[in-house]
Design a protein around this motif. Structure first.
Motif, PDB file in Angstrom:
ATOM      1  N   ASP A 263       1.180  -1.174   0.114  1.00 27.47           N
ATOM      2  CA  ASP A 263       0.057  -0.042  -0.077  1.00 27.47           C
ATOM      3  C   ASP A 263       0.781   1.236  -0.107  1.00 27.47           C
ATOM      4  O   ASP A 263       1.843   1.384   0.964  1.00 27.47           O
ATOM      5  N   SER A 264       1.158   1.841  -1.095  1.00 25.61           N
ATOM      6  CA  SER A 264       1.808   3.309  -1.167  1.00 25.61           C
ATOM      7  C   SER A 264       1.252   4.173  -0.286  1.00 25.61           C
ATOM      8  O   SER A 264       2.057   5.038   0.002  1.00 25.61           O
ATOM      9  N   LEU A 265       0.090   4.304   0.149  1.00 26.92           N
ATOM     10  CA  LEU A 265      -0.317   5.295   1.127  1.00 26.92           C
ATOM     11  C   LEU A 265      -0.023   5.168   2.410  1.00 26.92           C
ATOM     12  O   LEU A 265      -0.054   5.931   3.441  1.00 26.92           O
ATOM     13  N   ARG A 266       0.641   3.950   3.036  1.00 25.79           N
ATOM     14  CA  ARG A 266       0.993   3.714   4.210  1.00 25.79           C
ATOM     15  C   ARG A 266       2.348   3.833   4.365  1.00 25.79           C
ATOM     16  O   ARG A 266       3.049   3.264   3.497  1.00 25.79           O
ATOM     17  N   ASP A 267       2.823   4.284   5.477  1.00 20.43           N
ATOM     18  CA  ASP A 267       4.165   4.473   5.905  1.00 20.43           C
ATOM     19  C   ASP A 267       4.600   3.142   6.711  1.00 20.43           C
ATOM     20  O   ASP A 267       3.897   2.388   7.206  1.00 20.43           O
ATOM     21  N   GLY A 268       5.990   2.994   6.576  1.00 14.61           N
ATOM     22  CA  GLY A 268       6.788   1.874   7.425  1.00 14.61           C
ATOM     23  C   GLY A 268       7.367   0.957   6.631  1.00 14.61           C
ATOM     24  O   GLY A 268       7.078   1.133   5.328  1.00 14.61           O
ATOM     25  N   PRO A 269       8.137   0.146   7.142  1.00 19.57           N
ATOM     26  CA  PRO A 269       8.492  -0.885   6.426  1.00 19.57           C
ATOM     27  C   PRO A 269       7.670  -1.883   5.724  1.00 19.57           C
ATOM     28  O   PRO A 269       6.517  -2.363   6.117  1.00 19.57           O
ATOM     29  N   VAL A 270       8.138  -2.563   4.568  1.00 22.71           N
ATOM     30  CA  VAL A 270       7.177  -3.374   4.055  1.00 22.71           C
ATOM     31  C   VAL A 270       7.247  -4.898   4.521  1.00 22.71           C
ATOM     32  O   VAL A 270       8.597  -5.261   4.647  1.00 22.71           O
ATOM     33  N   LEU A 271       6.388  -5.443   4.918  1.00 28.54           N
ATOM     34  CA  LEU A 271       6.500  -6.956   5.421  1.00 28.54           C
ATOM     35  C   LEU A 271       7.069  -7.870   4.307  1.00 28.54           C
ATOM     36  O   LEU A 271       7.021  -7.686   3.177  1.00 28.54           O
ATOM     37  N   LYS A 272       7.849  -8.548   4.978  1.00 26.53           N
ATOM     38  CA  LYS A 272       8.520  -9.542   4.206  1.00 26.53           C
ATOM     39  C   LYS A 272       7.657 -10.818   3.721  1.00 26.53           C
ATOM     40  O   LYS A 272       6.849 -11.066   4.325  1.00 26.53           O
ATOM     41  N   ALA A 273       7.966 -11.248   2.354  1.00 31.09           N
ATOM     42  CA  ALA A 273       7.113 -12.396   1.906  1.00 31.09           C
ATOM     43  C   ALA A 273       7.686 -13.591   2.191  1.00 31.09           C
ATOM     44  O   ALA A 273       8.977 -13.583   1.969  1.00 31.09           O
ATOM     45  N   THR A 274       6.993 -14.626   2.501  1.00 26.20           N
ATOM     46  CA  THR A 274       7.486 -15.953   2.755  1.00 26.20           C
ATOM     47  C   THR A 274       6.512 -17.049   2.200  1.00 26.20           C
ATOM     48  O   THR A 274       5.297 -16.562   1.532  1.00 26.20           O
ATOM     49  N   ALA A 275       6.862 -18.059   2.030  1.00 31.24           N
ATOM     50  CA  ALA A 275       6.284 -19.427   1.532  1.00 31.24           C
ATOM     51  C   ALA A 275       6.578 -20.707   2.070  1.00 31.24           C
ATOM     52  O   ALA A 275       7.699 -20.484   2.493  1.00 31.24           O
ATOM     53  N   SER A 276       5.527 -21.497   2.098  1.00 31.83           N
ATOM     54  CA  SER A 276       6.185 -22.795   2.780  1.00 31.83           C
ATOM     55  C   SER A 276       5.244 -23.898   1.539  1.00 31.83           C
ATOM     56  O   SER A 276       4.353 -23.447   1.058  1.00 31.83           O
ATOM     57  N   VAL A 277       6.146 -24.885   1.229  1.00 24.32           N
ATOM     58  CA  VAL A 277       5.962 -25.868   0.315  1.00 24.32           C
ATOM     59  C   VAL A 277       5.798 -27.147   1.009  1.00 24.32           C
ATOM     60  O   VAL A 277       6.786 -27.563   1.735  1.00 24.32           O
ATOM     61  N   LEU A 278       4.787 -28.050   0.734  1.00 23.33           N
ATOM     62  CA  LEU A 278       4.894 -29.289   1.058  1.00 23.33           C
ATOM     63  C   LEU A 278       4.728 -30.340  -0.129  1.00 23.33           C
ATOM     64  O   LEU A 278       3.815 -30.300  -0.790  1.00 23.33           O
ATOM     65  N   VAL A 279       5.747 -30.995  -0.278  1.00 25.50           N
ATOM     66  CA  VAL A 279       5.898 -31.974  -1.382  1.00 25.50           C
ATOM     67  C   VAL A 279       5.745 -33.333  -0.796  1.00 25.50           C
ATOM     68  O   VAL A 279       6.870 -33.896  -0.100  1.00 25.50           O
ATOM     69  N   GLU A 280       4.892 -34.287  -1.349  1.00 24.86           N
ATOM     70  CA  GLU A 280       4.729 -35.688  -1.116  1.00 24.86           C
ATOM     71  C   GLU A 280       5.352 -36.410  -2.229  1.00 24.86           C
ATOM     72  O   GLU A 280       4.955 -36.336  -3.588  1.00 24.86           O
ATOM     73  N   HIS A 281       6.124 -37.325  -2.077  1.00 22.78           N
ATOM     74  CA  HIS A 281       6.888 -38.029  -3.396  1.00 22.78           C
ATOM     75  C   HIS A 281       7.048 -39.302  -2.941  1.00 22.78           C
ATOM     76  O   HIS A 281       6.910 -39.832  -1.723  1.00 22.78           O
ATOM     77  N   ARG A 282       7.206 -40.496  -4.100  1.00 24.48           N
ATOM     78  CA  ARG A 282       7.434 -41.718  -3.829  1.00 24.48           C
ATOM     79  C   ARG A 282       9.102 -42.118  -3.956  1.00 24.48           C
ATOM     80  O   ARG A 282       9.697 -41.335  -4.390  1.00 24.48           O
ATOM     81  N   GLY A 283       9.303 -43.003  -2.804  1.00 23.93           N
ATOM     82  CA  GLY A 283      10.637 -42.995  -2.744  1.00 23.93           C
ATOM     83  C   GLY A 283      11.539 -42.367  -1.518  1.00 23.93           C
ATOM     84  O   GLY A 283      10.837 -41.202  -1.298  1.00 23.93           O
TER      85      GLY A 283
ATOM     86  N   PHE B  27       9.679 -32.282   2.581  1.00 24.70           N
ATOM     87  CA  PHE B  27       9.583 -33.234   1.649  1.00 24.70           C
ATOM     88  C   PHE B  27       8.958 -34.247   2.667  1.00 24.70           C
ATOM     89  O   PHE B  27       9.450 -34.779   3.905  1.00 24.70           O
ATOM     90  N   LEU B  28       7.686 -35.100   2.074  1.00 25.98           N
ATOM     91  CA  LEU B  28       7.142 -36.225   2.669  1.00 25.98           C
ATOM     92  C   LEU B  28       7.279 -37.417   1.947  1.00 25.98           C
ATOM     93  O   LEU B  28       6.626 -37.590   0.783  1.00 25.98           O
ATOM     94  N   ALA B  29       8.034 -38.247   2.154  1.00 28.79           N
ATOM     95  CA  ALA B  29       8.318 -39.482   1.564  1.00 28.79           C
ATOM     96  C   ALA B  29       7.220 -40.578   1.681  1.00 28.79           C
ATOM     97  O   ALA B  29       7.133 -40.721   2.740  1.00 28.79           O
ATOM     98  N   HIS B  30       6.945 -41.327   0.745  1.00 33.10           N
ATOM     99  CA  HIS B  30       6.114 -42.636   0.715  1.00 33.10           C
ATOM    100  C   HIS B  30       7.117 -43.512   0.413  1.00 33.10           C
ATOM    101  O   HIS B  30       7.459 -43.548  -0.670  1.00 33.10           O
ATOM    102  N   ALA B  31       6.706 -44.517   0.744  1.00 31.85           N
ATOM    103  CA  ALA B  31       7.393 -45.907   0.661  1.00 31.85           C
ATOM    104  C   ALA B  31       7.001 -46.300  -0.731  1.00 31.85           C
ATOM    105  O   ALA B  31       6.135 -46.241  -1.348  1.00 31.85           O
ATOM    106  N   THR B  32       8.145 -46.806  -1.472  1.00 34.09           N
ATOM    107  CA  THR B  32       7.918 -47.128  -3.133  1.00 34.09           C
ATOM    108  C   THR B  32       7.321 -48.548  -3.002  1.00 34.09           C
ATOM    109  O   THR B  32       7.475 -49.513  -2.152  1.00 34.09           O
ATOM    110  N   ARG B  33       6.319 -48.631  -3.614  1.00 36.12           N
ATOM    111  CA  ARG B  33       5.600 -49.896  -3.837  1.00 36.12           C
ATOM    112  C   ARG B  33       6.210 -50.891  -4.667  1.00 36.12           C
ATOM    113  O   ARG B  33       6.730 -50.673  -5.661  1.00 36.12           O
TER     114      ARG B  33
END
Length: 270
Positions: free
Chosen positions: A140-160, A190-196
């Motif tokens: 918001d260009s109308l507000r003063d103060g520092p810009v909050l930091k952008a963050t992200a979280s990722v969950l990847v489920e995979h085989r093996g 990373f969330l691993a699943h056993a290989t079938r």
């Protein structure tokens, strides 16, 4: 008997082409999703067939033999198939508001970016599913103060045990798709699943309700077709014999009636 030739031939040909009773285990799929299901079932030793979905135009369904339906459903659940569709930028756009607010537009943008990144990650070979949660503060260009930091979280489920993507590649991918997001601010789990284990394809096929070794399936079909032909031939012979006997009875009855109707000579006439 000639008019019955076509139905008899159709019956024999249908018997020769008779597969095991197939049941659908997934329907209304895009072709790519249907292909993934077929590949996963084949890896588990299950005969899956992709065919056009008769209820939805342009979509496909997957069928398996009736006896393999339960194993197919378990395999699909374990492989998380068919995969749920994440909303992309176009789907996230709110068309219900005539003039959406700035906050609503920002929420839609974040949801759309997350959905697009989830689609990209989920299409990587070996990834079962991916979830992306993004925290992108609105500027918001109308507000003063520092810009909050952008963050992200990722969950990847995979085989093996080994992820199909490295931690750095996932961070770069997510950070590159979001404005103001640095790779170091992307947390990846990373969330691993056993290989079938590859399922051994059972050496048994089904011809209707009959289970038979795959090598003997065609022999059984030919034998059943021959049996049908023998039964039909006997039925035809029986009908022909019945018709002949009925004709002989009619001729005998006609002869008796003709003899009874003929004039008789008087007794003692010269």
């Amino acid at each position: 008997m000639r008019p019955a030739t076509t139905p008899v031939l159709a019956l024999v040909l249908g018997l020769l082409a008779l597969p095991g009773c197939a049941v659908p285990v997934a329907a209304g799929l895009e072709e790519g999703d249907a292909n993934r299901v077929v590949v996963a079932l084949d890896h588990a030793g299950i005969d899956g067939a992709k065919e056009a979905d008769p209820t939805i135009e342009g979509r496909f369904r997957v069928t398996v033999p009736h006896d393999d339906a339960s194993r197919a459903l378990v395999t699909m659940a374990d492989e998380q198939l068919p995969r749920s569709k994440s909303r992309g930028l176009l789907e996230a756009a709110d068309r219900g508001q005539l003039v959406p607010s700035q906050a609503a537009e920002h929420v839609q943008l974040v949801a759309g970016l997350s959905g697009e990144l989830e689609r990209t990650l989920s299409n990587v070979e070996g990834v079962l599913s991916a979830r992306v949660h993004m925290n992108l503060p609105a500027r918001d260009s109308l507000r003063d103060g520092p810009v909050l930091k952008a963050t992200a979280s990722v969950l990847v489920e995979h085989r093996g045990s080994t992820p199909p993507l490295t931690l750095e590649s996932v961070q770069r991918l997510v950070a590159g798709g979001a404005p103001g997001l640095a790779p170091a601010d992307v947390a990846v789990v990373f969330l691993a699943h056993a290989t079938r284990p590859t399922g051994a394809r059972p050496d048994v096929a089904h011809v209707g309700p009959i289970a038979v070794a795959r090598g003997s399936m065609m022999t059984l079909k030919i034998a059943l077709a021959g049996l049908v032909l023998i039964v039909l031939a006997l039925a035809g012979a029986a009908l022909a014999l019945y018709a002949k006997l009925a004709r002989l009875r009619r001729e005998q009855a006609d002869g008796e009636r003709a003899a009874a109707a003929a004039p008789r000579r008087p007794t003692g006439a010269p």
